[in-house]
Design an enzyme around this catalytic site. Structure first.
Site, mmCIF file in Angstrom:
data_model
loop_
_atom_site.group_PDB
_atom_site.id
_atom_site.type_symbol
_atom_site.label_atom_id
_atom_site.label_comp_id
_atom_site.label_asym_id
_atom_site.label_seq_id
_atom_site.Cartn_x
_atom_site.Cartn_y
_atom_site.Cartn_z
ATOM 1 C CE LYS A 277 6.602 -6.759 28.458
ATOM 2 N NZ LYS A 277 6.788 -7.396 27.140
ATOM 3 C CB THR A 278 2.174 -1.288 26.708
ATOM 4 O OG1 THR A 278 3.611 -1.525 27.044
ATOM 5 C CG2 THR A 278 2.162 0.015 26.937
ATOM 6 C CG ASP B 162 7.432 -1.151 29.738
ATOM 7 O OD1 ASP B 162 7.391 -2.241 30.130
ATOM 8 O OD2 ASP B 162 7.138 -0.618 28.412
ATOM 9 C CB THR C 282 11.914 -8.285 28.491
ATOM 10 O OG1 THR C 282 12.691 -7.265 29.077
ATOM 11 C CG2 THR C 282 10.861 -7.536 27.764
ATOM 12 N NE ARG D 220 5.674 -3.004 19.758
ATOM 13 C CZ ARG D 220 6.109 -2.926 21.050
ATOM 14 N NH1 ARG D 220 7.278 -3.284 21.034
ATOM 15 N NH2 ARG D 220 5.386 -2.695 22.140
HETATM 16 P P1 ATP Z 1 7.178 -3.901 25.155
HETATM 17 O O1 ATP Z 1 7.319 -4.580 26.627
HETATM 18 O O2 ATP Z 1 8.185 -3.882 24.193
HETATM 19 O O3 ATP Z 1 6.430 -2.296 25.438
HETATM 20 P P2 ATP Z 1 4.523 -4.909 25.028
HETATM 21 O O4 ATP Z 1 4.419 -6.367 25.424
HETATM 22 O O5 ATP Z 1 3.874 -3.936 26.223
HETATM 23 O O6 ATP Z 1 5.734 -4.648 24.426
HETATM 24 P P3 ATP Z 1 2.360 -4.001 23.391
HETATM 25 O O7 ATP Z 1 2.632 -2.452 23.148
HETATM 26 O O8 ATP Z 1 1.217 -3.920 24.570
HETATM 27 O O9 ATP Z 1 3.445 -4.880 23.791
HETATM 28 O O10 ATP Z 1 1.789 -4.447 21.971
HETATM 29 C C1 ATP Z 1 2.202 -4.101 20.778
HETATM 30 C C2 ATP Z 1 1.089 -3.850 20.017
HETATM 31 O O11 ATP Z 1 0.577 -5.115 19.575
HETATM 32 C C3 ATP Z 1 0.020 -2.926 20.727
HETATM 33 O O12 ATP Z 1 -0.173 -1.735 20.189
HETATM 34 C C4 ATP Z 1 -1.225 -3.441 19.932
HETATM 35 O O13 ATP Z 1 -1.995 -3.121 18.753
HETATM 36 C C5 ATP Z 1 -0.847 -5.194 19.610
HETATM 37 N N1 ATP Z 1 -1.446 -6.064 20.568
HETATM 38 C C6 ATP Z 1 -0.767 -6.540 21.678
HETATM 39 N N2 ATP Z 1 -1.466 -7.647 22.301
HETATM 40 C C7 ATP Z 1 -2.607 -7.684 21.465
HETATM 41 C C8 ATP Z 1 -3.720 -8.527 21.613
HETATM 42 N N3 ATP Z 1 -4.020 -9.330 22.492
HETATM 43 N N4 ATP Z 1 -4.597 -8.441 20.858
HETATM 44 C C9 ATP Z 1 -4.795 -7.496 19.542
HETATM 45 N N5 ATP Z 1 -3.529 -6.690 19.518
HETATM 46 C C10 ATP Z 1 -2.682 -6.704 20.498
#
Ligand code: ATP
Length: 328
Positions: A64-65, A109, A158, A217
């Site tokens: 998401k981030t 977020d 989430t 992650r």
């Molecule tokens: P949260 O809600 O806990 O913040 P999130 O869904 O925002 O989690 P991210 O922080 O975007 O998750 O992703 C975590 C890590 O996973 C990122 O730093 C990145 O390195 C990796 N990642 C996420 N999605 C991808 C993708 N589609 N391709 C490659 N790497 C990814």
């Protein structure tokens, strides 16, 4: 967790930002979401308008981030990052809103955590790019209308179910981020191993991917630990066996579960006879917050068919008993 078990945690790692994709083309998987976003970005740019507001939902660590950072970079605009937990009152939102540039992005977020008055404030901001600021109190109160620059709100949650319908409906684009396939995770591990200067072979990538709970992650965190382990214990050589030994050492099993996941299953089976039991009872027994369990532990246990959720509570499945080598 006090046992040096950072690799198993779901919190961002300092290395996280260096491994985070910077452009949409660097992202792996989520093809359908990426295709739709590219079209929306292209069309908005063609019209010279800001991109419509976007809501992402899904379990933690699925990107998401990452989307919230690659979208502004595709659009050539800036992004401000906020967290719903930190916005307790409308005034906390003001600096973000007044700092917005034309067509820029505000990322919130955990948007399900903003309180109701903030949510109502967001309605007019999102819909009319306008906010009403109340100055003074009582009979002296005056309302000031403040025009905002047209902007894009990206919300992440989430818990899509916890968002009120009026807020949810104000997002033109709503995307659910699903779990990653083994193939996608292998690719993420391999690409990132190159970035980390320690390329891994297919078999090693598969072991790491297999134990990463379908979550990028986790794959990154596991990979970082394997790198430390290989450099300290195996002269920098990574093989499938070394990956297994490294992950075994920090308690990540062949389904990718960590100590907390197994602790949950153990509590459910041992203390509550396999359920059905309520989430709060499990959380109290384990001494962790029910939010943590619901957001970070249960989604993957549900997906792996290790637990089921019914109206009467959580229940352990036969598969969970077999996995923990217990009898029902
Ligand atoms: P949260 O809600 O806990 O913040 P999130 O869904 O925002 O989690 P991210 O922080 O975007 O998750 O992703 C975590 C890590 O996973 C990122 O730093 C990145 O390195 C990796 N990642 C996420 N999605 C991808 C993708 N589609 N391709 C490659 N790497 C990814």
């Amino acid at each position: 967790d006090g046992e040096g078990n950072v690799v198993a945690s779901n919190t961002p790692d300092p290395h996280d930002s260096s491994l985070r994709p910077r452009r949409m083309d660097e992202m792996v998987g989520q093809r359908d979401v990426i295709e739709k976003l590219k079209i929306a970005i292209d069309a908005a740019q063609g019209r010279g308008e800001p991109l419509g507001h976007i809501l992402f939902d899904g379990p933690p660590g699925l990107g998401k981030t990452t989307f919230a950072t690659v979208i502004p970079s595709e659009m050539g605009t800036t992004v401000q990052m906020a967290n719903g937990a930190g916005i307790r009152a409308p005034k906390d939102l003001l600096p973000y809103l007044t700092n917005l540039g034309e067509g820029s992005v505000l990322f919130i977020d955990e948007i399900h955590r903003v309180p109701k008055p903030v949510e109502e404030y967001l309605y007019t901001a999102m819909e009319d790019f306008r906010i009403d600021i109340v100055l003074g109190e009582g009979v002296n109160a005056r309302t000031l209308n403040y025009d905002l620059k047209p902007f894009t709100l990206i919300g992440a949650t989430t818990r899509a179910g916890m968002l009120s319908a009026p807020l949810r409906d104000r997002f033109q684009i709503r995307e659910h981020l699903g779990w990653y396939s083994l193939e996608d995770l292998c690719e993420i591990v391999q690409r990132n191993s190159v970035k980390l200067n320690l390329p891994v072979d297919d078999d090693s990538a598969e072991v790491i991917a297999d134990r990463s709970r379908s979550t990028p992650r986790m794959a990154n965190n596991r990979l970082l630990w394997v790198r430390d382990y290989a450099q300290s214990k195996a002269g920098g050589k990574v093989t499938a066996d070394i990956c297994e030994a490294a992950l075994d050492m920090i308690g990540i099993d062949n389904l990718g579960l960590d100590k907390q996941d197994r602790g949950y299953l153990d509590t459910l089976m041992r203390i509550f006879a396999g359920g059905p039991t309520g989430l709060d009872a499990i959380a109290h027994t384990m001494n962790v917050s029910s939010d943590t369990l619901e957001d970070e532990v249960e989604p993957f246990l549900l997906r792996s068919e290790l637990i089921v959720r019914s109206r009467r509570g959580r229940m352990a499945t036969q598969k969970a008993y077999r996995h923990l080598k217990k009898t029902a």
